[in-house]
Design a protein around this motif. Structure first.
Motif, short mmCIF file in Angstrom:
data_model
loop_
_atom_site.label_atom_id
_atom_site.label_comp_id
_atom_site.label_asym_id
_atom_site.label_seq_id
_atom_site.Cartn_x
_atom_site.Cartn_y
_atom_site.Cartn_z
N ARG A 176 -54.92 -9.59 8.80
CA ARG A 176 -54.02 -9.35 7.66
C ARG A 176 -54.78 -8.56 6.59
O ARG A 176 -55.95 -8.85 6.34
N THR B 190 -46.35 -28.01 2.39
CA THR B 190 -47.36 -27.93 3.45
C THR B 190 -48.68 -27.35 2.91
O THR B 190 -49.72 -27.50 3.51
N PHE B 191 -48.62 -26.69 1.77
CA PHE B 191 -49.84 -26.18 1.14
C PHE B 191 -50.32 -27.12 0.03
O PHE B 191 -51.26 -26.82 -0.69
N GLY C 150 -43.90 -6.62 5.57
CA GLY C 150 -42.97 -6.94 6.65
C GLY C 150 -42.72 -8.44 6.73
O GLY C 150 -43.32 -9.21 5.97
N PRO C 151 -41.84 -8.85 7.64
CA PRO C 151 -41.54 -10.28 7.79
C PRO C 151 -42.79 -11.07 8.16
O PRO C 151 -43.61 -10.61 8.96
N GLY C 152 -42.93 -12.23 7.55
CA GLY C 152 -44.04 -13.12 7.90
C GLY C 152 -45.41 -12.72 7.39
O GLY C 152 -46.42 -13.27 7.80
N THR C 153 -45.45 -11.74 6.48
CA THR C 153 -46.76 -11.32 5.97
C THR C 153 -47.25 -12.23 4.84
O THR C 153 -48.39 -12.13 4.40
N GLY C 154 -46.38 -13.12 4.36
CA GLY C 154 -46.81 -14.08 3.34
C GLY C 154 -46.31 -13.81 1.93
O GLY C 154 -46.84 -14.36 0.96
N LYS C 155 -45.26 -13.00 1.81
CA LYS C 155 -44.76 -12.65 0.47
C LYS C 155 -44.30 -13.88 -0.31
O LYS C 155 -44.60 -14.03 -1.49
N THR C 156 -43.55 -14.76 0.37
CA THR C 156 -43.03 -15.94 -0.31
C THR C 156 -44.16 -16.89 -0.71
O THR C 156 -44.16 -17.44 -1.81
N ILE C 157 -45.13 -17.04 0.19
CA ILE C 157 -46.28 -17.91 -0.11
C ILE C 157 -47.08 -17.33 -1.29
O ILE C 157 -47.46 -18.05 -2.21
N GLU D 19 -39.04 -5.88 1.38
CA GLU D 19 -39.51 -5.67 2.75
C GLU D 19 -39.93 -4.23 3.02
O GLU D 19 -40.30 -3.90 4.14
N ILE E 246 -53.94 -16.72 5.58
CA ILE E 246 -53.05 -17.79 5.10
C ILE E 246 -53.58 -19.06 5.75
O ILE E 246 -53.63 -19.17 6.97
N GLY E 247 -54.01 -19.99 4.91
CA GLY E 247 -54.58 -21.23 5.43
C GLY E 247 -53.93 -22.44 4.79
O GLY E 247 -52.86 -22.33 4.19
N1 LIG Z 1 -49.55 -23.89 6.85
C1 LIG Z 1 -49.80 -22.64 7.25
N2 LIG Z 1 -51.02 -22.27 7.63
C2 LIG Z 1 -51.25 -21.01 8.03
N3 LIG Z 1 -50.34 -20.05 8.06
C3 LIG Z 1 -49.11 -20.37 7.69
C4 LIG Z 1 -48.76 -21.67 7.25
N4 LIG Z 1 -47.46 -21.68 6.93
C5 LIG Z 1 -47.02 -20.43 7.15
N5 LIG Z 1 -48.00 -19.64 7.61
C6 LIG Z 1 -47.89 -18.19 7.91
O1 LIG Z 1 -47.16 -17.61 6.86
C7 LIG Z 1 -46.11 -16.79 7.38
C8 LIG Z 1 -44.86 -16.96 6.54
O2 LIG Z 1 -45.15 -16.62 5.22
P1 LIG Z 1 -43.98 -16.22 4.22
O3 LIG Z 1 -42.80 -17.05 4.46
O4 LIG Z 1 -44.57 -16.22 2.86
O5 LIG Z 1 -43.71 -14.73 4.72
P2 LIG Z 1 -42.70 -13.69 4.10
O6 LIG Z 1 -43.45 -12.40 3.98
O7 LIG Z 1 -42.07 -14.24 2.89
O8 LIG Z 1 -41.64 -13.54 5.28
P3 LIG Z 1 -40.09 -13.10 5.20
O9 LIG Z 1 -40.09 -11.62 5.06
O10 LIG Z 1 -39.56 -13.54 6.52
O11 LIG Z 1 -39.48 -13.83 4.06
C9 LIG Z 1 -45.85 -17.29 8.77
O12 LIG Z 1 -45.50 -16.22 9.60
C10 LIG Z 1 -47.16 -17.90 9.19
O13 LIG Z 1 -47.92 -16.91 9.88
#
Ligand SMILES: Nc1ncnc2c1ncn2[C@@H]1O[C@H](COP(=O)(O)OP(=O)(O)OP(=O)(O)O)[C@@H](O)[C@H]1O
Ligand SMILES: [Mg+2]
Length: 259
Positions: free
Chosen positions: A222, A74-75, A32-39, A191, A243-244
């Motif tokens: 998570r 930021t990472f 889902g959104p914000g789960t960290g896929k892009t990271i 997603e 995610i840290g």
């Molecule tokens: N510096 C950080 N330290 C800790 N957590 C972070 C940091 N930066 C982002 N996050 C977490 O990572 C999440 C975003 O991660 P990411 O963009 O990879 O998600 P995503 O699954 O790709 O979302 P989307 O579906 O919206 O593209 C944020 O919701 C936040 O909780």
């Protein structure tokens, strides 16, 4: 035949994968959104480029290059520097989201009459895969770079135009085929929120060779789970991740039910 492994660069995940992703395969990262896929995907690319000396390519359908570079910094991941060193390429394909609706309703390609639906697909794939740079398709372009790690983020950004199942499935097949032919290890985000128990399996899930699901539980915890990974034995138990400051870390020796 023993399949080579590609280290992900994500602490704990390589243990779950018994060494890494199967080399040259296509893995879907769902969540889902914000789960960290892009990271997750960026960490995989950054690790390959910095630790393995591999060329990495990120095809973006969501984020602009500036946003991406800023966020990843930021990472501590300096993709700008990697780009200058020729180890990273950012392909902005987000334009595909802005193709005018009329383009999907025309009835002719050159002299060839086609149905609106067929054209929709042809146009979409053409836009990102066939007419990308100097007439080269994106897959040719990436192949020429010599990329070993590729990310397409996200599949949902591409296929939202297709409400009909057969159409969506065909578009996904076309894209996957083009990327697969390059021979690099490829991550595609989606997603789709299937956790394995649900009935709603998305076409990209059964068309890819591996599926990893990222989830935020109601408790806020998570959890990462390997739903499928063809050609290798893996740990399929859901494991906690965080995610840290240094990106994603998986606690492969813990269970999410532990207190
Ligand atoms: N510096 C950080 N330290 C800790 N957590 C972070 C940091 N930066 C982002 N996050 C977490 O990572 C999440 C975003 O991660 P990411 O963009 O990879 O998600 P995503 O699954 O790709 O979302 P989307 O579906 O919206 O593209 C944020 O919701 C936040 O909780
Ligand atoms: Mg994202």
């Amino acid at each position: 035949m023993v399949i080579g492994k590609v280290e992900t660069g994500i602490t704990g995940l390589d243990a779950m994968l018994r060494g890494g992703f199967p080399e040259g395969r296509m893995i879907l990262i769902t969540g889902g959104p914000g789960t960290g896929k892009t990271i997750f995907c960026s960490q995989f690319l950054h690790y390959g480029a910095t630790k393995e000396g591999e060329k990495a390519v990120y095809v973006s359908l969501d984020e602009t290059k500036n946003h991406f570079v800023e966020e990843m910094l930021t990472f501590g991941w300096d993709f700008k520097k990697l780009e200058q060193e020729g180890r990273f390429t950012f392909i902005d394909a987000s334009d595909v989201r802005r193709i005018p609706e009329q383009a999907f309703q025309a009835r002719q390609v050159g002299k060839l009459p086609v149905s609106g639906k067929e054209l929709a697909r042809a146009r979409l794939i053409d836009n990102i895969f066939k007419t990308f740079e100097g007439g080269r398709s994106i897959d040719r372009f990436i192949g020429d770079i010599g990329a070993r790690r590729i990310v397409l983020d996200s599949m949902s950004g591409l296929t939202f135009r297709f409400p009909e199942a057969w159409e969506k499935r065909q578009a996904i097949l076309d894209i996957m085929e083009a990327l697969n032919n390059i021979g690099a290890t490829c991550l595609i985000t989606s997603e789709a929120i299937s956790t394995g128990e649900e009935k709603q399996v998305q076409p990209e899930e059964y068309l890819s060779q591996g599926v990893i699901n990222l989830q935020t539980l109601r408790t806020g915890e998570r959890a990462v789970r390997i739903l499928k990974m063809r050609g290798t034995e893996v740990d399929s138990v859901p494991r906690p991740y965080k995610i840290g400051e240094t990106g994603i870390e998986v606690y492969s020796d813990q269970s999410i039910y532990q207190t």
